[in-house]
Motif scaffolding. Structure first.
Motif, short mmCIF file in Angstrom:
data_model
loop_
_atom_site.label_atom_id
_atom_site.label_comp_id
_atom_site.label_asym_id
_atom_site.label_seq_id
_atom_site.Cartn_x
_atom_site.Cartn_y
_atom_site.Cartn_z
N MET A 1 0.83 -1.20 0.00
CA MET A 1 0.00 0.00 0.00
C MET A 1 0.87 1.26 0.00
O MET A 1 0.58 2.20 -0.72
CB MET A 1 -0.94 -0.03 1.21
N ASN A 2 1.93 1.25 0.80
CA ASN A 2 2.79 2.43 0.86
C ASN A 2 3.45 2.73 -0.48
O ASN A 2 3.63 3.90 -0.84
CB ASN A 2 3.85 2.28 1.95
N GLU A 3 3.78 1.67 -1.22
CA GLU A 3 4.38 1.87 -2.54
C GLU A 3 3.37 2.54 -3.48
O GLU A 3 3.73 3.44 -4.25
CB GLU A 3 4.83 0.54 -3.13
N LYS A 4 2.13 2.14 -3.40
CA LYS A 4 1.09 2.73 -4.24
C LYS A 4 0.89 4.20 -3.88
O LYS A 4 0.75 5.06 -4.76
CB LYS A 4 -0.22 1.97 -4.08
N GLU A 9 1.60 9.93 -5.20
CA GLU A 9 2.10 11.26 -4.85
C GLU A 9 3.15 11.73 -5.85
O GLU A 9 3.12 12.87 -6.33
CB GLU A 9 2.68 11.26 -3.43
N ASN A 10 4.08 10.85 -6.21
CA ASN A 10 5.12 11.21 -7.17
C ASN A 10 4.53 11.52 -8.54
O ASN A 10 4.94 12.48 -9.20
CB ASN A 10 6.17 10.10 -7.29
N THR A 35 -0.49 9.38 3.34
CA THR A 35 -0.07 8.32 4.26
C THR A 35 -1.14 7.24 4.26
O THR A 35 -2.28 7.48 3.83
CB THR A 35 0.14 8.84 5.69
N ASP A 36 -0.80 6.07 4.78
CA ASP A 36 -1.78 4.98 4.83
C ASP A 36 -2.87 5.23 5.87
O ASP A 36 -3.82 4.47 5.96
CB ASP A 36 -1.09 3.65 5.06
N GLN A 37 -2.75 6.32 6.62
CA GLN A 37 -3.79 6.68 7.59
C GLN A 37 -4.94 7.44 6.95
O GLN A 37 -6.00 7.59 7.55
CB GLN A 37 -3.18 7.55 8.71
N SER A 42 -8.00 4.74 0.37
CA SER A 42 -8.38 3.33 0.42
C SER A 42 -8.76 2.78 -0.96
O SER A 42 -8.70 1.57 -1.17
CB SER A 42 -9.52 3.11 1.42
N PHE A 43 -9.09 3.66 -1.91
CA PHE A 43 -9.39 3.19 -3.27
C PHE A 43 -8.19 2.50 -3.90
O PHE A 43 -8.34 1.68 -4.81
CB PHE A 43 -9.85 4.36 -4.16
N LEU A 44 -6.99 2.79 -3.40
CA LEU A 44 -5.78 2.15 -3.93
C LEU A 44 -5.77 0.65 -3.67
O LEU A 44 -5.06 -0.09 -4.35
CB LEU A 44 -4.53 2.80 -3.35
N ASN A 45 -6.55 0.19 -2.70
CA ASN A 45 -6.64 -1.25 -2.44
C ASN A 45 -7.25 -2.00 -3.63
O ASN A 45 -7.01 -3.20 -3.79
CB ASN A 45 -7.49 -1.51 -1.19
N ASN A 46 -8.02 -1.29 -4.44
CA ASN A 46 -8.67 -1.91 -5.60
C ASN A 46 -7.84 -1.79 -6.87
O ASN A 46 -8.28 -2.22 -7.93
CB ASN A 46 -10.04 -1.27 -5.83
#
Length: 86
Positions: A1-4, A9-10, A35-37, A42-46
């Motif tokens: 998740m952090n990589e996504k 952001e980049n 941040t993951d917080q 959370s859409f990045l999970n998909n």
């Protein structure tokens, strides 16, 4: 998740190459906390790949160009609706 999150952001921070890219700054200002917080991310999970993240940004920027009405709605509301409902 952090990589996504980092890739998103980049990618949003890359220089504007065209009119559509100019909306990346609005997306950065809306998301604000990369941040993951941040529940907005959370859409990045998909999303399964870094390329899909870039496509997601491109689709949002294109939708802003085609459908956003600056007189009738706020850009932040438009971005939020896209994140929530696609």
């Amino acid at each position: 998740m952090n990589e996504k999150i980092q890739h998103l952001e980049n990618y949003l921070s890359q220089s504007n190459e065209n009119y559509a890219d100019s909306f990346k700054e609005d997306i950065v200002m809306f998301i604000d906390d990369f941040t993951d917080q941040n529940q907005l991310l959370s859409f990045l999970n998909n999303i399964d790949s870094l390329e899909e993240i870039e496509n997601w940004v491109g689709n949002l920027c294109s939708r802003i160009i085609l459908k956003f009405d600056s007189e009738g709605e706020d850009i932040n509301d438009f971005i939020y609706d896209y994140i929530q409902f696609g």
